[in-house]
Design a protein around this motif. Structure first.
Motif, PDB file in Angstrom:
ATOM      1  N   ALA A   1       6.716   5.918  10.088  1.00  0.00           N
ATOM      2  CA  ALA A   1       6.940   4.751  10.953  1.00  0.00           C
ATOM      3  C   ALA A   1       6.822   3.470  10.148  1.00  0.00           C
ATOM      4  O   ALA A   1       7.635   2.545  10.280  1.00  0.00           O
ATOM      5  N   GLN A   2       5.806   3.421   9.284  1.00  0.00           N
ATOM      6  CA  GLN A   2       5.622   2.251   8.428  1.00  0.00           C
ATOM      7  C   GLN A   2       6.819   2.058   7.493  1.00  0.00           C
ATOM      8  O   GLN A   2       7.317   0.939   7.310  1.00  0.00           O
ATOM      9  N   ALA A   3       7.302   3.161   6.904  1.00  0.00           N
ATOM     10  CA  ALA A   3       8.440   3.094   5.984  1.00  0.00           C
ATOM     11  C   ALA A   3       9.713   2.658   6.705  1.00  0.00           C
ATOM     12  O   ALA A   3      10.507   1.870   6.176  1.00  0.00           O
TER      13      ALA A   3
ATOM     14  N   GLU B   1      -6.072  -6.493   7.013  1.00  0.00           N
ATOM     15  CA  GLU B   1      -5.231  -7.691   7.093  1.00  0.00           C
ATOM     16  C   GLU B   1      -3.832  -7.333   7.586  1.00  0.00           C
ATOM     17  O   GLU B   1      -3.245  -8.058   8.407  1.00  0.00           O
ATOM     18  N   LEU B   2      -3.305  -6.215   7.112  1.00  0.00           N
ATOM     19  CA  LEU B   2      -1.966  -5.760   7.493  1.00  0.00           C
ATOM     20  C   LEU B   2      -1.859  -5.535   8.991  1.00  0.00           C
ATOM     21  O   LEU B   2      -0.933  -6.020   9.651  1.00  0.00           O
ATOM     22  N   THR B   3      -2.807  -4.787   9.541  1.00  0.00           N
ATOM     23  CA  THR B   3      -2.711  -4.376  10.946  1.00  0.00           C
ATOM     24  C   THR B   3      -3.261  -5.415  11.912  1.00  0.00           C
ATOM     25  O   THR B   3      -3.078  -5.266  13.128  1.00  0.00           O
TER      26      THR B   3
ATOM     27  N   SER C   1       2.746  -4.601  -1.752  1.00  0.00           N
ATOM     28  CA  SER C   1       1.935  -5.181  -0.678  1.00  0.00           C
ATOM     29  C   SER C   1       2.756  -6.152   0.167  1.00  0.00           C
ATOM     30  O   SER C   1       2.640  -6.171   1.402  1.00  0.00           O
ATOM     31  N   ARG C   2       3.591  -6.959  -0.501  1.00  0.00           N
ATOM     32  CA  ARG C   2       4.415  -7.924   0.245  1.00  0.00           C
ATOM     33  C   ARG C   2       5.411  -7.211   1.148  1.00  0.00           C
ATOM     34  O   ARG C   2       5.646  -7.640   2.288  1.00  0.00           O
ATOM     35  N   LEU C   3       6.007  -6.123   0.655  1.00  0.00           N
ATOM     36  CA  LEU C   3       6.946  -5.368   1.486  1.00  0.00           C
ATOM     37  C   LEU C   3       6.242  -4.781   2.705  1.00  0.00           C
ATOM     38  O   LEU C   3       6.786  -4.789   3.818  1.00  0.00           O
ATOM     39  N   LEU C   4       5.034  -4.264   2.510  1.00  0.00           N
ATOM     40  CA  LEU C   4       4.269  -3.730   3.641  1.00  0.00           C
ATOM     41  C   LEU C   4       3.930  -4.842   4.631  1.00  0.00           C
ATOM     42  O   LEU C   4       4.089  -4.678   5.850  1.00  0.00           O
TER      43      LEU C   4
END
Length: 326
Positions: free
Chosen positions: A17-19, A210-212, A313-316
């Protein structure tokens, strides 16, 4: 900017899902279709998971195709509960009862063959699960690999360290024959993100927080589906991965997707022939790297080794800013 055309073949668990969201967020990527196979969950659950991701990201017009429900040879293996029984952490209660009506009638393998033939040498294929759909495609059309621009795979291992068996990685162990066929017969440029590559290029749990914690629909969705999943438990995964790689947050399938989106994410790779082992009780499904040319194979694949974690990290981070106007 010219669009990169891609088909995503997936067994949609949390990292798939993340990808997928990473591909949807990339400004120069056009997803032609998403083909589904068994793996992290049953193919029926996988289809529902993909539709859910597309709905969250407001990209419901992307066609979704149902594909292989089991391996090429033998009976279905017991499905992993790594991401819960449904692949998305067993936290989704309001599933769409009409999901079957939203799946294309065309079989995933037929769709893959058609879309690639219609866009000769222009389509990249990113494979995030067992490779059954791909193996069936080359059996139906032996020229299929020649029509692809390139192939990106998340799967296999480099050092005989397994995550589901002593020596085998999950995607390849679930269907070793298909993994063997793809790596022998797909002679297009092939790039592979192995299990060790993913685990050696981990991100911190602080980054995961931080991401989520971004205030977007995609981030809230990711936070929900990881909330009760042991694979996203900091303490559980620190204990589990300390043996080989040390602690850290790993979004396995995102590494292959990131390499497709931006090749400079991969800073070091090994170019060599590979072969998937089909025999034995301990090594079945293991991928062997032939760095001394003993196999005398002309086809080499790019086995990813080191990653630019800042770019990754930026792409994520960007992937969870969805939905975007596109």
């Amino acid at each position: 900017m010219a669009n990169k055309l891609v088909i995503i073949d997936t067994d949609c668990g949390i990292d798939d899902a993340q990808a997928i969201m990473m591909a949807l967020a990339a400004p120069d990527v056009q997803v032609l279709g998403i083909t589904c196979c068994f793996g992290n969950a049953s193919v029926e659950n996988v289809c529902q998971n993909v539709l859910m991701v597309l709905s969250i990201c407001e990209r419901g017009k992307i066609p979704v195709f149902q594909g292989s429900a089991g391996p090429l040879v033998g009976a279905n293996k017991e499905l992993s509960d790594h991401f819960g029984s449904d692949g998305l952490g067993d936290v989704i209660e309001d599933k769409d009862p009409l999901w079957k009506e939203k799946i294309q009638r065309e079989h995933a393998v037929d769709a893959m063959l058609r879309l690639v033939s219609e866009n000769h040498k222009q389509v990249s294929l990113v494979a995030l699960g067992p490779l059954t759909n791909l193996a069936l495609a080359v059996r139906l059309d032996p020229l299929f690999p020649e029509k692809l621009k390139d192939l990106f795979i998340m799967g296999g291992n480099m050092e005989g360290k397994g995550n589901v068996t002593l020596c085998g990685e999950f995607n390849f162990v679930m269907d070793p024959e298909s993994a063997y066929i793809v790596l022998e017969e797909f002679l297009c440029p092939t790039h592979l993100a192995s299990w060790e590559y993913s685990c050696r290029n981990t991100l911190t749990w602080e980054f995961f927080e931080e991401l989520t914690n971004q205030d977007t629909p995609a981030a809230r969705f990711m936070k929900k589906i990881t909330s009760k999943c042991w694979a996203y438990s900091k303490s559980a995964m620190m204990n589990k991965r300390d043996v080989y790689f040390g602690p850290g947050f790993v979004s396995y399938d995102s590494y292959a997707m990131a390499a497709f989106i931006d090749s400079s994410v991969v800073t070091q790779s090994i170019d060599c022939a590979v072969r998937v082992e089909l025999q034995g009780t301990m090594c079945r499904g293991m991928m062997a790297l032939d760095q001394t040319n003993q196999l005398k194979k002309s086809h080499r694949i790019c086995v990813m080794n080191k990653c630019d974690l800042a770019k990754f990290s930026r792409l994520l981070m960007d992937s969870l800013k969805l939905p975007l106007n596109k």
